[in-house]
Design an enzyme around this catalytic site. Structure first.
Site, PDB file in Angstrom:
ATOM      1  N   GLU A 108      -1.912  -8.597   9.227  1.00  0.00           N
ATOM      2  CA  GLU A 108      -1.678  -7.328   9.906  1.00  0.00           C
ATOM      3  C   GLU A 108      -0.202  -6.934   9.829  1.00  0.00           C
ATOM      4  O   GLU A 108       0.677  -7.803   9.832  1.00  0.00           O
ATOM      5  CB  GLU A 108      -2.064  -7.414  11.402  1.00  0.00           C
ATOM      6  CG  GLU A 108      -3.478  -7.865  11.691  1.00  0.00           C
ATOM      7  CD  GLU A 108      -3.664  -9.374  11.578  1.00  0.00           C
ATOM      8  OE1 GLU A 108      -2.666 -10.108  11.387  1.00  0.00           O
ATOM      9  OE2 GLU A 108      -4.820  -9.817  11.637  1.00  0.00           O
ATOM     10  N   SER A 109       0.044  -5.623   9.831  1.00  0.00           N
ATOM     11  CA  SER A 109       1.401  -5.052   9.906  1.00  0.00           C
ATOM     12  C   SER A 109       2.334  -5.614   8.838  1.00  0.00           C
ATOM     13  O   SER A 109       3.540  -5.739   9.069  1.00  0.00           O
ATOM     14  CB  SER A 109       2.015  -5.300  11.291  1.00  0.00           C
ATOM     15  OG  SER A 109       1.122  -4.928  12.298  1.00  0.00           O
ATOM     16  N   ARG A 110       1.775  -5.963   7.711  1.00  0.00           N
ATOM     17  CA  ARG A 110       2.563  -6.485   6.582  1.00  0.00           C
ATOM     18  C   ARG A 110       3.239  -7.832   6.895  1.00  0.00           C
ATOM     19  O   ARG A 110       4.159  -8.250   6.197  1.00  0.00           O
ATOM     20  CB  ARG A 110       3.624  -5.480   6.120  1.00  0.00           C
ATOM     21  CG  ARG A 110       3.057  -4.106   5.755  1.00  0.00           C
ATOM     22  CD  ARG A 110       2.162  -4.232   4.512  1.00  0.00           C
ATOM     23  NE  ARG A 110       1.708  -2.941   4.013  1.00  0.00           N
ATOM     24  CZ  ARG A 110       0.499  -2.416   4.230  1.00  0.00           C
ATOM     25  NH1 ARG A 110      -0.397  -3.078   4.957  1.00  0.00           N
ATOM     26  NH2 ARG A 110       0.169  -1.267   3.699  1.00  0.00           N
ATOM     27  N   LEU A 111       2.770  -8.507   7.950  1.00  0.00           N
ATOM     28  CA  LEU A 111       3.351  -9.824   8.288  1.00  0.00           C
ATOM     29  C   LEU A 111       2.504 -10.915   7.625  1.00  0.00           C
ATOM     30  O   LEU A 111       1.850 -11.727   8.280  1.00  0.00           O
ATOM     31  CB  LEU A 111       3.407  -9.994   9.816  1.00  0.00           C
ATOM     32  CG  LEU A 111       4.226  -8.915  10.528  1.00  0.00           C
ATOM     33  CD1 LEU A 111       4.194  -9.114  12.045  1.00  0.00           C
ATOM     34  CD2 LEU A 111       5.678  -8.942  10.034  1.00  0.00           C
ATOM     35  N   ARG A 128      -3.658   0.459   3.423  1.00  0.00           N
ATOM     36  CA  ARG A 128      -4.766  -0.228   4.064  1.00  0.00           C
ATOM     37  C   ARG A 128      -4.229  -1.411   4.835  1.00  0.00           C
ATOM     38  O   ARG A 128      -3.105  -1.860   4.581  1.00  0.00           O
ATOM     39  CB  ARG A 128      -5.815  -0.663   3.050  1.00  0.00           C
ATOM     40  CG  ARG A 128      -5.399  -1.827   2.180  1.00  0.00           C
ATOM     41  CD  ARG A 128      -6.574  -2.261   1.331  1.00  0.00           C
ATOM     42  NE  ARG A 128      -6.240  -3.342   0.420  1.00  0.00           N
ATOM     43  CZ  ARG A 128      -6.597  -4.617   0.609  1.00  0.00           C
ATOM     44  NH1 ARG A 128      -7.256  -4.973   1.694  1.00  0.00           N
ATOM     45  NH2 ARG A 128      -6.284  -5.526  -0.295  1.00  0.00           N
TER      46      ARG A 128
END
Ligand SMILES: Cc1cc2nc3c(=O)[nH]c(=O)nc-3n(C[C@H](O)[C@H](O)[C@H](O)COP(=O)(O)O)c2cc1C
Length: 215
Positions: A192-195, A13
């Site tokens: 977002e984007s695991r950042l 997710r």
């Protein structure tokens, strides 16, 4: 089983609910802790007051969920059976890690703390505020000891209920609170984007030092 393994492998997710910028982090981490806990309490999350408490004793790490009942500059309070596994581990090594995870808020707070027993008067007050059934349960449960059968527990509950019938239930000496004196926090906000945003506070000579970590 294979289906479950496939599901868990591919479950993903996005985290995009909020940010944690330097401007959003006060000098005193307790303020941010309070804000995040409050948002969790105001949300529809179940058990927003639950956290994982990890202990380390005799070469083994252990963890379990408990509930925060109070917090202040002094620390975080939780209540349990002093003779339980966690109680024994904390007597051996009063060092603990605490982890709050609020999935619906994309947030985690990691805490390092030294643990001490709360004053008896505080434990008495809290015990007295509990429902009577929970008070009797505290007497009946030899928490973390081997229990022969469910019936044995229910019998003990009946016995204590009879013993205290018509009387106030006093706090057992073996049951009470702990204070987790926090010396490090990490606030994690999923992005977002695991950042993700990660801001750490560490206590140094009475001040809080703040830094950002790579996600
Ligand atoms: C949501 C939740 C809340 C819990 N709250 C407490 C609590 O406040 N105090 C407690 O002693 N155990 C609580 N428990 C049970 C503990 O996780 C654990 O089973 C118990 O304390 C025995 O742990 P120990 O054997 O490591 O001492 C809770 C469990 C869950 C799932």
């Amino acid at each position: 089983m294979k289906e479950t393994r496939d599901k868990v492998k591919h479950l993903r997710r996005d985290f995009d609910r909020d940010t944690l910028t330097e401007a959003q982090t006060p000098e005193n981490p307790l303020e941010l802790f309070g804000e995040w806990l409050d948002e969790a309490l105001e949300s529809e999350i179940k058990d927003p007051n639950a956290f994982v408490l990890s202990t380390y004793a005799n070469g083994e790490v252990d963890s379990r969920v408990v509930l925060i009942r109070e917090f202040s500059e002094e620390g975080i309070q939780f209540f349990t059976n002093y003779g339980s596994q966690k109680g024994k581990e904390l007597a051996e090594n009063p060092q603990a890690a605490i982890n709050f995870f609020w999935a619906d808020l994309d947030r985690q707070i990691r805490i390092k703390a030294r643990i001490e027993k709360l004053d008896e008067a505080i434990s008495d007050d809290y015990f007295n505020s509990r429902p009577r059934e929970s008070q009797i349960g505290a007497w009946a449960s030899q928490q973390s000891q081997t229990l022969g059968s469910r019936e044995e527990l229910e019998k003990r509950v009946e016995e204590y209920a009879a013993q205290f019938e018509g009387k106030e239930v006093p706090r057992p000496e073996f049951w009470g609170g702990y204070l987790a004196k926090v010396y490090a926090y990490e606030f994690w906000q999923g992005r977002e984007s695991r950042l993700h945003d990660r801001i750490v506070y560490e206590s140094k000579d009475g001040n809080w030092l703040k830094k950002r970590l790579y996600p």
